[in-house]
Design a protein around this motif. Structure first.
Motif, PDB file in Angstrom:
ATOM      1  N   TYR A 152     -84.662  50.735   8.260  1.00 53.91           N
ATOM      2  CA  TYR A 152     -84.811  51.146   6.854  1.00 53.91           C
ATOM      3  C   TYR A 152     -85.754  50.190   6.120  1.00 53.91           C
TER       4      TYR A 152
ATOM      5  N   SER B 222     -91.356  52.129   0.330  1.00 53.96           N
ATOM      6  CA  SER B 222     -90.249  52.401  -0.601  1.00 53.96           C
ATOM      7  C   SER B 222     -90.058  53.900  -0.874  1.00 53.96           C
ATOM      8  N   GLN B 223     -91.131  54.659  -0.857  1.00 52.19           N
ATOM      9  CA  GLN B 223     -91.003  56.108  -1.083  1.00 52.19           C
ATOM     10  C   GLN B 223     -90.234  56.780   0.063  1.00 52.19           C
TER      11      GLN B 223
ATOM     12  N   GLN C  78     -88.162  55.197   2.018  1.00 51.76           N
ATOM     13  CA  GLN C  78     -86.773  54.717   1.899  1.00 51.76           C
ATOM     14  C   GLN C  78     -85.969  55.630   0.979  1.00 51.76           C
ATOM     15  N   GLN C  79     -86.572  55.946  -0.164  1.00 52.37           N
ATOM     16  CA  GLN C  79     -85.906  56.801  -1.152  1.00 52.37           C
ATOM     17  C   GLN C  79     -85.569  58.170  -0.548  1.00 52.37           C
ATOM     18  N   GLU C  80     -86.530  58.708   0.201  1.00 49.94           N
ATOM     19  CA  GLU C  80     -86.381  60.035   0.808  1.00 49.94           C
ATOM     20  C   GLU C  80     -85.254  60.040   1.857  1.00 49.94           C
TER      21      GLU C  80
ATOM     22  N   ARG D 195     -82.795  57.870   2.247  1.00 50.50           N
ATOM     23  CA  ARG D 195     -81.511  57.550   1.595  1.00 50.50           C
ATOM     24  C   ARG D 195     -80.932  58.808   0.939  1.00 50.50           C
ATOM     25  N   GLN D 196     -81.795  59.540   0.232  1.00 49.25           N
ATOM     26  CA  GLN D 196     -81.360  60.765  -0.465  1.00 49.25           C
ATOM     27  C   GLN D 196     -80.868  61.815   0.544  1.00 49.25           C
TER      28      GLN D 196
END
Length: 244
Positions: free
Chosen positions: A102, A107-108, A110-112, A114-115
């Protein structure tokens, strides 16, 4: 209902893909689709210890989102979810490999991921009762008297097994052998405890054959009750297999 139920994957994406191809699924869409409409089901523990946890999450997320697969969470899924919530969890027992993967992402991305994982987890029931109550899929199994219930006691059992509260010398929890006592009519398919071969007892099947510990990844075809496996690419770790 025709299902292919897959044991604990633990980030072993290459083995997962190989097994689905062996089961005649096509990956043209980027996730496994069966030409005759069979669906995949998962006993939990998609992540941790193996090299490609997020590739596994992505495939299972796409299956669930397209109503083509059934996922139930395992204890490792629960821990990753708590990590993503920002709760204080110990980054040990395999979570460290998922966290390392991870942390290497932009970071983008990561966000995807995680969501996607949080959505997959939040939409999943604690266990699945399928095929007019004939089949139950639960990560560490379930007692007959718990089917239909969702208390914290049931959650602990489904995620961790029938734990006594004591610890083994290696720090793992001491667990009772609930499957030996099971007398229910529903078929229980579960994983959680790695074994060298599938264990069939009293209408229960443990299909965790320790892919991440170098043994094999196994699928149970339902209702045919046929087993298919592929060899693991991971190093073999003898002491991780439970002797029953």
């Amino acid at each position: 209902m025709r299902l292919d139920i897959i044991g604990d994957i633990h980030g072993c994406f290459a083995e997962f893909k190989e097994l689905t191809l062996k089961l005649d699924y096509s990956w043209k869409k980027g996730f496994p689709v069966h030409p005759s409409g069979r669906k995949l089901a998962f006993v939990g523990d998609l992540t941790d210890r193996g090299p490609e946890s997020f590739a596994v999450i992505d495939a299972v997320y796409n299956l669930a989102a397209n109503n083509m697969g059934y996922y139930v969470p395992g204890n490792h899924c629960n821990k990753l979810y708590r990590f993503f919530l920002g709760n204080k969890v110990q980054i040990t027992h395999g979570l460290e490999t998922t966290v390392a993967e991870y942390e290497q992402m932009a970071s983008q991305k990561q966000q995807e991921v995680r969501q996607k994982f949080m959505e997959l987890y939040e939409n999943a029931p604690l266990y699945r009762v399928l095929d007019n109550n004939k089949l139950v899929i639960a990560h560490a199994g379930i007692k007959e008297s718990y089917i239909g219930k969702h208390s914290s006691k049931v959650k602990t059992f489904v995620l961790y097994g029938d734990i006594t509260g004591e610890k083994n010398p290696d720090g793992t929890p001491v667990r009772r052998d609930w499957a030996k006592e099971y007398e229910g009519e529903a078929l229980i398919v579960y994983g959680h405890t790695p074994l060298k071969e599938v264990r069939r007892i009293n209408n229960t099947y443990n299909i965790d054959t320790g892919a991440v510990f170098g043994n094999k990844l196994t699928a149970l075809r339902y209702p045919e009750m046929q087993l298919l496996s592929v060899q693991s690419r991971m190093p073999y770790v003898e002491e991780k297999f439970r002797k029953i």
